[in-house]
Motif scaffolding. Structure first.
Motif, mmCIF file in Angstrom:
data_model
loop_
_atom_site.group_PDB
_atom_site.id
_atom_site.type_symbol
_atom_site.label_atom_id
_atom_site.label_comp_id
_atom_site.label_asym_id
_atom_site.label_seq_id
_atom_site.Cartn_x
_atom_site.Cartn_y
_atom_site.Cartn_z
ATOM 1 N N GLU A 29 0.819 -1.205 0.000
ATOM 2 C CA GLU A 29 0.000 0.000 0.000
ATOM 3 C C GLU A 29 0.860 1.265 0.000
ATOM 4 O OE1 GLU A 29 -3.139 0.153 -0.606
ATOM 5 O OE2 GLU A 29 -3.175 -2.033 -0.755
ATOM 6 N N LYS A 30 2.026 1.204 0.615
ATOM 7 C CA LYS A 30 2.954 2.339 0.531
ATOM 8 C C LYS A 30 3.376 2.562 -0.915
ATOM 9 C CE LYS A 30 4.828 1.641 5.164
ATOM 10 N NZ LYS A 30 5.901 0.997 5.934
ATOM 11 N N ILE A 31 3.653 1.478 -1.591
ATOM 12 C CA ILE A 31 4.032 1.561 -2.998
ATOM 13 C C ILE A 31 2.887 2.121 -3.832
ATOM 14 C CG2 ILE A 31 4.636 0.167 -5.025
ATOM 15 C CD1 ILE A 31 6.098 -1.724 -2.993
ATOM 16 N N ASN A 32 1.679 1.640 -3.589
ATOM 17 C CA ASN A 32 0.507 2.158 -4.305
ATOM 18 C C ASN A 32 0.285 3.636 -4.011
ATOM 19 O OD1 ASN A 32 -0.157 -0.228 -5.602
ATOM 20 N ND2 ASN A 32 -1.504 -0.942 -3.959
ATOM 21 N N LEU A 33 0.524 4.052 -2.757
ATOM 22 C CA LEU A 33 0.360 5.462 -2.399
ATOM 23 C C LEU A 33 1.284 6.332 -3.239
ATOM 24 C CD1 LEU A 33 -0.567 7.851 -0.668
ATOM 25 C CD2 LEU A 33 1.133 7.149 1.049
ATOM 26 N N ILE A 34 2.536 5.939 -3.328
ATOM 27 C CA ILE A 34 3.493 6.742 -4.095
ATOM 28 C C ILE A 34 3.107 6.748 -5.568
ATOM 29 C CG2 ILE A 34 5.905 6.867 -4.836
ATOM 30 C CD1 ILE A 34 6.616 5.757 -2.016
ATOM 31 N N LYS A 35 2.683 5.614 -6.090
ATOM 32 C CA LYS A 35 2.238 5.561 -7.490
ATOM 33 C C LYS A 35 1.026 6.467 -7.719
ATOM 34 C CE LYS A 35 3.963 0.925 -8.594
ATOM 35 N NZ LYS A 35 3.607 -0.475 -8.951
ATOM 36 N N ASN A 58 7.424 1.897 11.418
ATOM 37 C CA ASN A 58 6.496 1.983 10.287
ATOM 38 C C ASN A 58 7.211 2.133 8.948
ATOM 39 O OD1 ASN A 58 4.476 1.838 12.138
ATOM 40 N ND2 ASN A 58 3.498 3.769 11.616
ATOM 41 N N LEU A 59 8.483 2.535 8.989
ATOM 42 C CA LEU A 59 9.230 2.748 7.743
ATOM 43 C C LEU A 59 10.412 1.796 7.627
ATOM 44 C CD1 LEU A 59 9.184 6.668 7.705
ATOM 45 C CD2 LEU A 59 7.578 5.080 6.632
ATOM 46 N N ALA A 60 10.310 0.664 8.285
ATOM 47 C CA ALA A 60 11.397 -0.319 8.256
ATOM 48 C C ALA A 60 11.581 -0.945 6.877
ATOM 49 C CB ALA A 60 11.133 -1.410 9.293
ATOM 50 N N ASP A 61 10.586 -0.807 6.012
ATOM 51 C CA ASP A 61 10.640 -1.396 4.667
ATOM 52 C C ASP A 61 11.131 -0.406 3.616
ATOM 53 O OD1 ASP A 61 8.475 0.280 4.772
ATOM 54 O OD2 ASP A 61 6.997 -1.201 4.119
ATOM 55 N N ALA A 62 11.951 0.548 4.015
ATOM 56 C CA ALA A 62 12.376 1.628 3.122
ATOM 57 C C ALA A 62 12.983 1.111 1.822
ATOM 58 C CB ALA A 62 13.374 2.536 3.843
ATOM 59 N N GLU A 63 13.899 0.154 1.924
ATOM 60 C CA GLU A 63 14.568 -0.349 0.725
ATOM 61 C C GLU A 63 13.586 -1.030 -0.227
ATOM 62 O OE1 GLU A 63 17.897 -0.022 3.752
ATOM 63 O OE2 GLU A 63 15.792 -0.653 3.770
ATOM 64 N N GLU A 64 12.658 -1.793 0.323
ATOM 65 C CA GLU A 64 11.696 -2.497 -0.517
ATOM 66 C C GLU A 64 10.773 -1.518 -1.241
ATOM 67 O OE1 GLU A 64 8.397 -6.132 -0.126
ATOM 68 O OE2 GLU A 64 9.573 -5.503 1.618
ATOM 69 N N VAL A 65 10.348 -0.494 -0.542
ATOM 70 C CA VAL A 65 9.484 0.520 -1.158
ATOM 71 C C VAL A 65 10.219 1.220 -2.295
ATOM 72 C CG1 VAL A 65 8.321 2.730 -0.775
ATOM 73 C CG2 VAL A 65 8.056 0.878 0.882
ATOM 74 N N LEU A 66 11.438 1.661 -2.035
ATOM 75 C CA LEU A 66 12.183 2.410 -3.045
ATOM 76 C C LEU A 66 12.504 1.558 -4.271
ATOM 77 C CD1 LEU A 66 14.477 4.522 -0.733
ATOM 78 C CD2 LEU A 66 12.786 5.400 -2.348
ATOM 79 N N GLU A 67 12.789 0.303 -4.051
ATOM 80 C CA GLU A 67 13.075 -0.588 -5.176
ATOM 81 C C GLU A 67 11.886 -0.641 -6.143
ATOM 82 O OE1 GLU A 67 14.810 -3.064 -7.836
ATOM 83 O OE2 GLU A 67 15.804 -2.037 -6.156
ATOM 84 N N ALA A 68 10.682 -0.554 -5.611
ATOM 85 C CA ALA A 68 9.479 -0.668 -6.433
ATOM 86 C C ALA A 68 9.091 0.633 -7.126
ATOM 87 C CB ALA A 68 8.314 -1.154 -5.570
ATOM 88 N N VAL A 69 9.566 1.763 -6.634
ATOM 89 C CA VAL A 69 9.084 3.053 -7.168
ATOM 90 C C VAL A 69 10.189 3.928 -7.762
ATOM 91 C CG1 VAL A 69 7.146 3.076 -5.556
ATOM 92 C CG2 VAL A 69 9.274 4.244 -4.924
ATOM 93 N N LYS A 70 11.431 3.496 -7.689
ATOM 94 C CA LYS A 70 12.549 4.376 -8.052
ATOM 95 C C LYS A 70 12.554 4.800 -9.517
ATOM 96 C CE LYS A 70 15.741 0.493 -8.770
ATOM 97 N NZ LYS A 70 16.977 -0.166 -8.280
ATOM 98 N N ASP A 71 11.850 4.069 -10.376
ATOM 99 C CA ASP A 71 11.835 4.416 -11.797
ATOM 100 C C ASP A 71 10.623 5.259 -12.197
ATOM 101 O OD1 ASP A 71 14.232 3.051 -12.313
ATOM 102 O OD2 ASP A 71 13.187 1.143 -12.553
#
Length: 302
Positions: A29-35, A58-71
Motif C-alpha cells: 500500500e505504501k508503494i501504491n500510495l506513491i504511485k 512503520n518505515l522499516a521497509d524503506a529499501e523495498e518501497v524504493l526498489e518498487a518506485v525508483k523508476d
C-alpha cells in the motif's frame, strides 16, 4: 496581492505522514500510495526514511518501497539523520536525501540523541559526500518557530543555525514548524529576515496544522517570497518526539487554495482525493483534509 505564478510542492505523506500512525501501512500500500501521488502529478516525494527501524518501525521497509518506485517519473527523497542512514540511502536507488536536524538542543536530543551542533558537525561531511555521489540534497530544520521543550527558540538562534548550514554547503533549506505553533505574523517577519540575510538560498516551509493556522501561514510565506512548501496527503503526520503535534497541512487543501489563488502546482486535486480515499480505507478513519471531507459528504461544492 504580490503572489508567485507557480509553487513547488514536496509531498511528505509517505514519510512524515506514515511514520507516527498507530496502524502500519503494508508495504504494497505504501508503494501504491506513491504511485497514486505520481499519477496525480506530484513531482517531488519524500518517500521514506532511513532512521533506524527501532525508532520508526512503520518505515522499516524503506529499501523495498524504493526498489518498487525508483523508476517512476518523480524525484524521490528519503530522510537521513546520520552517516548510518546515509549508507543505507546510497544503496537504495533514491534520488535525493533530506538531512534532518533540530534547531533546539532539547528536541535534537529527543529526536536524534545529540545536540544541534553535533548534527551540524556530522552533516558537514555528509553534504559534501552526497554532492559527490550525485544526490539532490536539502536540509530539514525542525522546531524553527517553536519547540515543545524550549518554547520559542528566537530568531537569532535560527539565523545562527542556518548560517552554519549554508557554510556547510546547503542551498535548499526547509524551515519546519514541527508542532504547528507558528502564526502568520511570525512566519512573515522571520522568513522575510531570514531570506534577506541569506540571498540565493532556496528556502522551503513545512507547516503542521495543530492550531488550524497552517494555510494562513502558507499565505504569509508566499508574501515573504517563499515558493516551495511541504504537505502531506490527507493531512497525515506528526512527530513522535514533539508532544501534541498534529498532522501536516493537507496536500489537497494546499493545492486547492493555491489553484483558487491562480497559482500553478501541476498537481490534480482529483488524484490526491483518490490517494486519500485509499488511505482512509486502510486506516479506517476519515482524512484530516477539508476538501476530502467536502467531497465525501456528497456536497455539490467542488
Amino acid at each position: 496581492m504580490n503572489l508567485p505564478k507557480k509553487v513547488r510542492i514536496t509531498e511528505v505523506g509517505p514519510r512524515d505522514g506514515l511514520q507516527n500512525e498507530p496502524i502500519n501501512l503494508p508495504t504494497a500500500e505504501k508503494i501504491n500510495l506513491i504511485k497514486n501521488l505520481v499519477q496525480a502529478g506530484v513531482k517531488e516525494i519524500e518517500a521514506t526514511s532511513f532512521v533506524h527501524p527501532k525508532w520508526t518501525p512503520n518505515l522499516a521497509d524503506a529499501e523495498e518501497v524504493l526498489e518498487a518506485v525508483k523508476d517512476l517519473p518523480a524525484t524521490l527523497f528519503a530522510l537521513v539523520p546520520n552517516a548510518r542512514g546515509y549508507e543505507r540511502a546510497i544503496k537504495s536507488g533514491v534520488h535525493g536525501v533530506t538531512f534532518v536536524l533540530s534547531a533546539t538542543d532539547s528536541h535534537s536530543r529527543k529526536n536524534l540523541n545529540r545536540t544541534t551542533q553535533d548534527s551540524i558537525t556530522e552533516l558537514k561531511d555528509l553534504v559534501a559526500r552526497a554532492k559527490s555521489d550525485g544526490f539532490k540534497i536539502r536540509a530539514s530544520l525542525s522546531t524553527v518557530f517553536g519547540c515543545p521543550f524550549e518554547g520559542n527558540p528566537g530568531l537569532d538562534r535560527i539565523l545562527q543555525v542556518v548560517d552554519q548550514l549554508v557554510n556547510n554547503g546547503f542551498e535548499r533549506i526547509g524551515l519546519c514548524d514541527t508542532i504547528g505553533i507558528a502564526g502568520p505574523a511570525q512566519v512573515y517577519d522571520w522568513v522575510t529576515k531570514i531570506r534577506k540575510e541569506f540571498t540565493g538560498i532556496d528556502f522551503e516551509l513545512h507547516f503542521h496544522d495543530t492550531y488550524g493556522r497552517g494555510l494562513a501561514n502558507v499565505i504569509a510565506g508566499l508574501h515573504a517570497g517563499i515558493v516551495a512548501f511541504d504537505s502531506s496527503v490527507g493531512g497525515l503526520g506528526g512527530c513522535p518526539y514533539a508532544p501534541g503535534a498534529t498532522g501536516n497541512i493537507s496536500s489537497e487543501d494546499l493545492v486547492d487554495m493555491l489553484h483558487n489563488m491562480g497559482i500553478e502546482t501541476g498537481i490534480q486535486i482529483d488524484g490526491l482525493i483518490r490517494a486519500s480515499d485509499a488511505l482512509s480505507r486502510e486506516f479506517q478513519k476519515p482524512m484530516d483534509s477539508q476538501i476530502w471531507k467536502v467531497r465525501k459528504s456528497g456536497s455539490a461544492v467542488k
